[in-house]
Scaffold this active site. Structure first.
Site, PDB file in Angstrom:
ATOM      1  CD1 TRP A 479     111.131  -4.083  55.795  1.00 20.82           C
ATOM      2  CD2 TRP A 479     110.409  -4.314  57.889  1.00 20.82           C
ATOM      3  NE1 TRP A 479     112.081  -3.532  56.623  1.00 20.82           N
ATOM      4  CE2 TRP A 479     111.665  -3.664  57.914  1.00 20.82           C
ATOM      5  CE3 TRP A 479     109.762  -4.575  59.104  1.00 20.82           C
ATOM      6  CZ2 TRP A 479     112.284  -3.277  59.103  1.00 20.82           C
ATOM      7  CZ3 TRP A 479     110.383  -4.191  60.277  1.00 20.82           C
ATOM      8  CH2 TRP A 479     111.620  -3.543  60.279  1.00 20.82           C
ATOM      9  CB  CYS A 528     108.605  -5.788  49.857  1.00 18.10           C
ATOM     10  SG  CYS A 528     108.346  -4.914  48.302  1.00 18.10           S
ATOM     11  CG  ASP A 536     118.761 -11.624  52.331  1.00 19.71           C
ATOM     12  OD1 ASP A 536     118.510 -11.938  53.520  1.00 19.71           O
ATOM     13  OD2 ASP A 536     118.687 -10.445  51.930  1.00 19.71           O
ATOM     14  CD  GLU A 616      88.209 -10.098  33.760  1.00 17.16           C
ATOM     15  OE1 GLU A 616      89.126  -9.867  32.967  1.00 17.16           O
ATOM     16  OE2 GLU A 616      87.589  -9.195  34.370  1.00 17.16           O
TER      17      GLU A 616
END
Ligand code: DGJ
Length: 749
Positions: A479, A528, A536, A616
């Protein structure tokens, strides 16, 4: 009993495991604040309040002629009102029918009950372990006809007290609430330092410590979000307090929109903290009998330094804010295609990323921006939450099936609060955007804000989003929210209610989140806001994890994650391994270092895995298995900041199981020096008497192996007592390459 009312002394004392908080109803029925700090007995501590006649600090009418030492200007109070003799920053201001704004609250009763209060329409801590008690303290201004109910949630075991406030218009005519703080906390005579967190896009939550001097120190946000610019939290501590010694108070707001935090040291060296909704864009009309609920704040105290205070908050957020199945379940290791492809993908490319990732142990593929409407760059399409089948080459249902067939879950990106001018939604409903009539609005990333204070807009979003989630069997939503709000105006509100728009916008956002979680209880939502711009505890009630920052450079992340850790637990911090050179800074870093840093978060990858070499890919596979092995310690352990990235060349941090059975020490050299001074650390959180081994998690292909002497220290066999590791400590192995990272596992044997 964690809440004690002493009828004779008229004190109310809140007791947690290690802290005590006390208030006293005085002779004029003012509720004084007498103490918050280290645990003590429930003696009446109002004797510590210093009272003399201080010129220019007036006295309430009922006592003025008898006792000039009584002044609201100098008394520590539980909840202060504006304009009635307290000249400091005050907690509440209400515009009455006669044009005045004065408030003076007096005690009118209280209730104590088991369990934790909740707040309609707002996120709030909950208690599912019979740990909490509630104090509901009713204050009244009978002259102005206003009631304030102060709520205190006392979580004894967690060492936390929550606070919230309800204002009621008891009068016969409408009133306008211009300010209603959630917390008023007065400190008597304490000399304090204050730590706040500032930042900006890609530089979130940088801690800044300063001495609280006389005057008003204030941070806040008027941006329509809690913002990366100032975090809605503060730490107040002894000037001598450090990570492991001294008094520290932590306060954080359970609210995701505009806030103001004011700290005033007054003329007699008392300090007042006031935290609440920012009053600049706020004016809320209350009709007779109507109620306004202010958001909640979390308070904790530690006598043993900042670290313990942080861990109190971490534990509390993890257990009493984060909800649903993802509170306790292991979250999936994900791969997100944003930095891998940006807008340039089709369905086949997405499936090939998912397929490669699945073979290495990745558990979820997240399709980021660009899958809907007309959206091949960031100039158009927002609001049109309809899959672009031409671009995907199939329906979203089919894409979901193809992704899941690779063996991973499927997540998808939305930016619900945004609308592009170039979108069907805006063309159809221009009045759904936040714009002031007659004024050209600011654009930010070429976006406008959708007016989520409107129920029709909320319903539109709930419908579009749930259609996609249902059709593609979506497991996770990212979001996003990529701009600050300005040009505030809601086309659905009358002019006298425009001051309600911002808070209504937040209530609307919370409603959409709640509706989605109700329909899809297993959905994992990651918050996001251009990275960590709305990070928060309010969002954490809906979104157990939040993308920490758009800055994925691991060296930069050391600072961001360090700052974040003062308040928020690792399990809430979205953190990914990205490609090198890094897209934000151009810095080249080793893959194992990127893994170590991202593991101190929810962990995932954000790169084009198809382009990785076989070596990798081996390293990715190794990292994922290490993360899974260490998950419980990393996500649920106590967190210790052993060095700071700002003052040292090597950032070292540790997570240790609550029972001390295992610890993970992480170290990253962010600067290289010839002939470096050794980096020495003392481990925290082990059992003194237990025996431990130390094991270095080495990445294959490490450029230069450790010498045999150092290898012997970390051989995973030699036994060290917990006490030795905590008192004598050990050296972090020297670096062998630039930006060397080390991960050391300390396990009880
Ligand atoms: C901002 C987010 O922080 C990024 O991770 C990405 O999702 C972009 N938005 C997409 O537009």
């Amino acid at each position: 009993m964690s809440i004690l009312y002493n009828e004779e002394k008229r004190t109310i004392t809140l007791q947690t495991r290690n802290s005590t908080y006390q208030m006293k109803i005085d002779e004029l029925n003012t509720v004084l604040h007498t103490y918050y700090g280290e645990k003590t007995a429930d003696d009446d501590m109002s004797y510590a309040i210093h009272r003399i006649d201080r010129g220019l600090s007036g006295n309430p009418a009922e006592i003025a002629k008898i006792d000039r030492s009584y002044s609201l200007d100098t008394l520590p109070q539980e909840y202060s009102g504006f304009g009635t003799g307290d000249y400091r920053v005050t907690a509440a201001r209400v515009l009455h029918g006669d044009g005045t704004q004065a408030l003076r609250f007096r005690y009118a009763g209280h209730e104590i009950y088991p369990g934790k209060y909740s707040i309609p329409g707002l996120p709030a801590a909950y208690d599912d372990a019979d740990d909490a008690m509630t104090l509901a303290l009713t204050l009244k201004d009978t002259e102005a006809n206003v009631t304030a109910i102060l709520y205190y949630g006392v979580f004894e075991k967690a060492d936390v007290i929550t606070r919230a406030v309800k204002l009621i218009n008891d009068g016969p005519e409408p009133k306008v609430v211009n300010k209603v703080a959630s917390v008023n906390l007065d400190f008597i005579g304490d000399d304090l330092d204050m730590i706040t967190f500032y930042g900006r896009w890609a530089r979130e939550r940088t801690p800044e410590r300063e001495h609280v001097t006389h005057g008003i120190h204030s941070i806040g946000s008027v941006r329509g979000s809690s913002s990366p610019h100032y975090s809605p939290s503060v730490i107040l501590c002894d000037p001598t307090a450090d990570e492991f010694t001294g008094s520290a108070y932590g306060v954080t707001f359970v609210y995701s929109c505009e806030f103001e935090l004011e700290i005033e040291k007054d003329m007699i060296n008392n300090t007042r903290l006031v935290l609440g909704i920012h009053p600049d864009n706020f004016a809320w009309t209350l009709q007779p009998g109507e109620v306004f609920d202010a958001p909640e704040a979390i308070l904790t105290y530690s006598a043993n330094g900042i670290s313990e205070m942080s861990n109190n908050l971490h534990r509390f957020i993890r257990k009493h804010i984060v909800r649903g199945p993802w509170r306790d379940a292991r979250r999936p290791v994900l791969i997100n295609n944003w930095e891998g492809t940006y807008f340039n993908f089709d369905g086949d490319k997405l499936v090939s990323i998912a397929a490669d990732a699945a073979t290495l142990g990745v558990e979820m593929f997240v399709l980021d921006d660009g899958w809907f409407g007309k959206r091949d760059d960031d100039n158009s399409g927002l609001g049109d939450w309809f899959p672009n089948e031409k671009k995907l080459g199939c329906t979203i249902e089919e894409l979901g099936k193809r992704i899941k067939a690779t063996g991973v879950k499927f997540g998808i990106w939305f930016e619900p609060e945004a609308v592009s001018e170039d979108s069907d939604l805006y063309r159809t409903h221009p009045d759904w955007a936040v714009t002031i009539p007659g004024r050209k609005p600011n654009l930010s990333r070429n976006e406008l804000i959708l007016d989520l204070s409107r129920v029709d807009v909320q319903d539109y979003l709930i419908k579009c989003m749930s259609d996609v989630i249902r059709a593609a069997q979506i497991d996770y939503v990212k979001w996003d929210y990529n701009r600050s709000i300005c040009d505030k105006y809601s086309h659905a509100l009358p002019k006298e209610r425009q001051g309600e728009m911002t808070h209504r916008f937040m209530l609307g956002t919370y409603r959409v989140l709640e509706a989605l979680l109700t329909e899809f209880p297993d959905l994992l939502i990651e918050g996001c806001s251009s990275g960590g711009g709305r990070f928060d505890a309010g969002m954490m009630y809906y979104t157990p994890q939040i993308w920490g920052s758009d800055d994925t450079d691991p060296i930069e992340r050391l600072e961001i994650q360090y700052g974040t850790s003062f308040i928020y637990p690792v399990s809430t911090v979205g953190s990914h391994v990205s490609a090198t050179p890094n897209h934000q800074t151009g810095r080249v870093t080793p893959l194992d270092t990127r893994g170590i840093v991202a593991m101190s978060g929810t962990f995932g990858y954000e790169l084009d895995i198809n382009k990785m070499s076989a070596e990798e890919k081996d390293e990715v596979q190794r990292q994922i298995s290490v993360f899974k092995e260490l998950y419980s310690t990393i996500q649920y352990g106590n967190y210790y900041r052993l060095t700071t990235p700002f003052d040292h060349t090597c950032t070292v941090w540790e997570m240790a199981d609550e029972d001390g059975a295992r610890a993970v020490v992480n170290a990253v050299y962010h600067a290289v020096r010839a002939n470096p001074a050794p980096v020495f650390v003392k481990v925290k959180g082990l059992k003194k008497e237990a025996k431990y081994t130390m094991r270095l998690m080495e990445a294959p292909g490490l450029m230069y192996p450790l010498d045999t002497r150092q290898q012997a220290v970390f051989d995973g066999e030699t036994l060290y007592s917990g006490q030795t590791l905590m008192t004598r400590g050990f050296y972090i192995p020297a670096y062998r390459k630039e930006y060397q990272g080390w991960q050391i596992i300390i396990e009880e044997k």
